[in-house]
Design a protein around this motif. Structure first.
Motif, PDB file in Angstrom:
ATOM      1  N   PRO A  96       4.442   6.845  -1.962  1.00  0.00           N
ATOM      2  CA  PRO A  96       3.253   6.989  -2.795  1.00  0.00           C
ATOM      3  C   PRO A  96       3.304   6.019  -3.981  1.00  0.00           C
ATOM      4  O   PRO A  96       4.393   5.721  -4.491  1.00  0.00           O
ATOM      5  N   ASN A  97       2.119   5.544  -4.353  1.00  0.00           N
ATOM      6  CA  ASN A  97       1.979   4.808  -5.624  1.00  0.00           C
ATOM      7  C   ASN A  97       2.551   3.394  -5.640  1.00  0.00           C
ATOM      8  O   ASN A  97       2.613   2.772  -6.696  1.00  0.00           O
ATOM      9  N   VAL A  98       2.952   2.871  -4.499  1.00  0.00           N
ATOM     10  CA  VAL A  98       3.539   1.529  -4.504  1.00  0.00           C
ATOM     11  C   VAL A  98       2.470   0.439  -4.517  1.00  0.00           C
ATOM     12  O   VAL A  98       2.775  -0.740  -4.712  1.00  0.00           O
ATOM     13  N   GLY A  99       1.206   0.840  -4.248  1.00  0.00           N
ATOM     14  CA  GLY A  99       0.116  -0.141  -4.294  1.00  0.00           C
ATOM     15  C   GLY A  99      -0.451  -0.503  -2.926  1.00  0.00           C
ATOM     16  O   GLY A  99      -1.013  -1.579  -2.744  1.00  0.00           O
TER      17      GLY A  99
ATOM     18  N   LEU B  93      -9.780   3.917  -2.662  1.00  0.00           N
ATOM     19  CA  LEU B  93      -9.591   4.447  -4.015  1.00  0.00           C
ATOM     20  C   LEU B  93      -8.166   4.161  -4.496  1.00  0.00           C
ATOM     21  O   LEU B  93      -7.202   4.404  -3.773  1.00  0.00           O
TER      22      LEU B  93
ATOM     23  N   ALA C 299      -3.439   5.798 -10.541  1.00  0.00           N
ATOM     24  CA  ALA C 299      -2.039   5.867 -10.966  1.00  0.00           C
ATOM     25  C   ALA C 299      -1.362   7.151 -10.482  1.00  0.00           C
ATOM     26  O   ALA C 299      -0.136   7.254 -10.522  1.00  0.00           O
TER      27      ALA C 299
ATOM     28  N   THR D  30      -2.661   9.596  -4.017  1.00  0.00           N
ATOM     29  CA  THR D  30      -4.111   9.411  -4.107  1.00  0.00           C
ATOM     30  C   THR D  30      -4.771   9.330  -2.726  1.00  0.00           C
ATOM     31  O   THR D  30      -5.761   9.992  -2.454  1.00  0.00           O
TER      32      THR D  30
ATOM     33  N   ASN E  12       5.733  -5.264  -3.523  1.00  0.00           N
ATOM     34  CA  ASN E  12       4.546  -5.345  -4.378  1.00  0.00           C
ATOM     35  C   ASN E  12       4.957  -5.079  -5.831  1.00  0.00           C
ATOM     36  O   ASN E  12       6.098  -4.706  -6.104  1.00  0.00           O
TER      37      ASN E  12
HETATM   38  N1  LIG Z   1       1.588  -3.600 -12.212  1.00  0.00           N
HETATM   39  C1  LIG Z   1       1.096  -3.399 -11.008  1.00  0.00           C
HETATM   40  N2  LIG Z   1       0.482  -2.262 -10.727  1.00  0.00           N
HETATM   41  C2  LIG Z   1      -0.018  -2.082  -9.476  1.00  0.00           C
HETATM   42  C3  LIG Z   1       0.114  -3.073  -8.471  1.00  0.00           C
HETATM   43  N3  LIG Z   1      -0.460  -2.614  -7.337  1.00  0.00           N
HETATM   44  C4  LIG Z   1      -0.924  -1.389  -7.622  1.00  0.00           C
HETATM   45  N4  LIG Z   1      -0.663  -1.056  -8.916  1.00  0.00           N
HETATM   46  C5  LIG Z   1      -0.983   0.202  -9.608  1.00  0.00           C
HETATM   47  O1  LIG Z   1      -0.220   1.230  -9.022  1.00  0.00           O
HETATM   48  C6  LIG Z   1      -0.937   2.445  -8.978  1.00  0.00           C
HETATM   49  C7  LIG Z   1      -1.032   2.960  -7.557  1.00  0.00           C
HETATM   50  O2  LIG Z   1      -1.790   2.062  -6.780  1.00  0.00           O
HETATM   51  P1  LIG Z   1      -2.408   2.479  -5.391  1.00  0.00           P
HETATM   52  O3  LIG Z   1      -2.957   1.237  -4.775  1.00  0.00           O
HETATM   53  O4  LIG Z   1      -3.316   3.625  -5.533  1.00  0.00           O
HETATM   54  O5  LIG Z   1      -1.076   2.918  -4.647  1.00  0.00           O
HETATM   55  P2  LIG Z   1      -0.900   3.608  -3.222  1.00  0.00           P
HETATM   56  O6  LIG Z   1       0.331   3.077  -2.637  1.00  0.00           O
HETATM   57  O7  LIG Z   1      -2.145   3.459  -2.419  1.00  0.00           O
HETATM   58  O8  LIG Z   1      -0.673   5.110  -3.631  1.00  0.00           O
HETATM   59  P3  LIG Z   1      -0.941   6.451  -2.774  1.00  0.00           P
HETATM   60  O9  LIG Z   1      -2.297   6.387  -2.207  1.00  0.00           O
HETATM   61  O10 LIG Z   1      -0.784   7.503  -3.798  1.00  0.00           O
HETATM   62  O11 LIG Z   1       0.124   6.514  -1.755  1.00  0.00           O
HETATM   63  C8  LIG Z   1      -2.297   2.142  -9.560  1.00  0.00           C
HETATM   64  O12 LIG Z   1      -2.291   2.511 -10.926  1.00  0.00           O
HETATM   65  C9  LIG Z   1      -2.409   0.629  -9.422  1.00  0.00           C
HETATM   66  O13 LIG Z   1      -3.255   0.053 -10.386  1.00  0.00           O
HETATM   67  C10 LIG Z   1       0.783  -4.298  -8.817  1.00  0.00           C
HETATM   68  O14 LIG Z   1       0.957  -5.214  -8.013  1.00  0.00           O
HETATM   69  N5  LIG Z   1       1.271  -4.413 -10.094  1.00  0.00           N
END
Ligand SMILES: Nc1nc2c(ncn2[C@@H]2O[C@H](COP(=O)(O)OP(=O)(O)OP(=O)(O)O)[C@@H](O)[C@H]2O)c(=O)[nH]1
Ligand SMILES: [Mg+2]
Length: 483
Positions: A234-237, A252, A255, A259, A339
């Protein structure tokens, strides 16, 4: 009474040829002897439709029993210069469904009958306007989701496959003629044909057939494209990266870890080939039932993907290793994306993916070495936030597609996209191989002749030179109505 006068038309078919829904126009197609007279009886406009020549049109109204139904442009085609080879009328009605539906109702009251799926194209085939392979290209043309698939369908519609197949059939027929001359005239022909020499002559023909049939496996790529799934903790982007690759905010992003719940996909066109990007729920142990369900869907999505991008947070390497190890990934299909490179000290200038596929342990403590032991594939470094490395990742994925496509299409201008054609080509090659063996072993010529005939039959089935009713039913059922 509109539509009165003269006997009812013999077999005029009428259908809406455009999809339902909002649009400027809807087109109704009519075909069959008497189609023009039937339409003329319902048409009130500046000109009498019945007096028009082929490729002439007029503007006016279609009238039903209760008065005008829609304002149309009517276009007349005279046999044999039309799609079906028959007399045809095309009515451009207003879009939106109702107008065309009501005009169609009026046409049917006047004696036209609804067309069966593919009946227009079937009539074109029966009239010799198209051969079967060309008729089937119409389906591919309409179904094409990428430029490359569309190009292939165009080639096939223009007779590319048919020409190739007929060329092969001619070569087989030449050999067969020599063999059969001997069978028919026996003693009168001074020397029996030299079997082994004939066999050698067929080698190139058979190789050509196999090459053509072989394009089918990879032509699927052109047609069905490729699926790339993004997975990770989760949350890796993952969602951010999906959006960056797609070029718009499809998924969507937040943070809050967890999500993305349901899988989210978006189809893009890369190198003329459709690519489905699939975003998945972050993988983790969780007691939360909805998230668990999402994670289970993620795993299904990974099973079906051609390429898995394992997205990892470059600023949390320790946690990443444990997570990747816990997930039972198919590393042969998996590429690692580090990422959030913007959060890693000193990463600023470099960016991009490692074309060598290896990341040296650098960037402070910890290291990326563990990745090397899992993934034989490229390792990428991106920041979805700054866009760093995203174009490189895109190019690398596109490279996988184009490499596969280039490899398959080597030396071939035409690709077999249709399962039926591929099957017939393989059967034709098989029969040819048997004939070749018989000739090479100087076995009875009758046996070779029978296999050569079989090979020709399979080739004829592609172009429809010898298509039975059942085959035609099967093929045209795949068409939609109005085609
Ligand atoms: N600094 C930084 N923040 C990032 C980057 N990519 C994503 N984020 C931030 O990381 C948070 C999670 O991004 P998401 O794209 O929703 O991550 P996800 O992997 O889809 O997360 P889940 O759907 O929860 O599994 C958000 O606040 C983004 O703005 C990046 O390359 N650098
Ligand atoms: Mg997400």
């Amino acid at each position: 009474v509109p539509g009165a006068g003269g006997p009812p038309p013999a077999d005029v078919i009428a259908s809406v040829a455009t999809p339902p829904g909002a649009g400027a126009l809807a087109v109704i197609r009519m075909s069959g002897e008497g189609a023009v007279r039937l339409a003329a009886g319902l048409f009130r406009g500046g000109r009498d439709l019945d007096a028009l020549g082929g490729f002439e049109g007029a503007h006016g109204w279609i009238h039903g029993r209760e008065g005008p139904v829609d304002e149309v442009v009517a276009w007349v085609y005279r046999a044999p210069r039309s799609y079906t080879g028959e007399e045809m009328v095309e009515l451009s009605c207003h879009g939106g469904g109702m107008a065309a539906a009501r005009v169609l109702e009026v046409l049917r009251e006047a004696g036209a009958r609804p067309a069966a799926p593919g009946e227009f194209t079937r009539r074109a085939f029966l009239a010799g306007r198209l051969d079967l392979a060309q008729a089937e290209a119409v389906v591919d043309l309409i179904a094409a989701r990428g430029r490359r698939a569309h190009d292939q369908a165009l080639l096939q519609l223009r007779g590319g496959l048919s020409t190739r197949v007929r060329g092969v059939a001619d070569a087989i027929r030449d050999v067969l003629a020599g063999v059969e001359a001997h069978l028919d005239f026996g003693e009168d022909v001074p020397r029996a044909p030299d079997g082994p020499a004939l066999a050698r002559g067929l080698e190139a023909t058979e190789a050509g057939l196999r090459r053509l049939a072989g394009t089918h496996a990879s032509s699927r790529r052109l047609r069905d494209g490729m699926t790339v799934a993004l997975a990770g903790r989760p949350n890796v982007g993952k969602s951010s990266l999906l959006n960056a690759l797609a070029g718009w905010d499809r998924a969507l992003v937040h943070a809050t870890p967890g999500t993305t719940r349901d899988t989210v996909d978006v189809v893009v066109e890369w190198a003329g080939i459709p690519v489905r990007l699939v975003d998945t729920a972050g993988l983790r142990e969780t007691p939360e039932p909805v998230e668990r369900e999402g994670i289970s869907r993620s795993r299904d999505a990974l099973t079906g993907a051609d390429v898995i991008l394992w997205v990892a947070d470059a600023s949390e390497r320790g946690a990443e290793e444990a997570a990747a190890v816990a997930v039972d990934l198919d590393w042969a299909r998996t590429q690692v994306v580090w990422n959030k490179m913007d959060l890693v000290n000193g990463s600023g200038g470099t960016g991009g993916n490692e074309s060598e596929g290896r990341l040296e342990g650098g960037h402070g403590s910890g290291g990326f070495e563990w990745v090397n032991s899992y993934s034989p594939q490229a390792v990428h470094r991106t920041s979805a936030k700054t866009g760093q490395g995203v174009p490189e990742l895109h190019r690398s994925l596109e490279g996988i597609l184009t490499a596969e496509v280039a490899q398959a299409g080597e030396g071939e201008t035409f690709w077999v996209t249709n399962d039926r054609h591929a099957h017939e080509l393989a059967e034709a090659a098989g029969a040819l191989a048997r004939a070749r063996e018989i000739l090479a072993a100087a076995q009875p010529l009758e046996l070779a002749a029978a296999d050569l005939h079989r090979s020709l039959d399979h080739l004829a089935a592609i172009t429809g030179d010898r298509a039975g009713q059942d085959l035609l039913d099967l093929i045209f059922r795949r068409f939609c109505i109005g085609k």
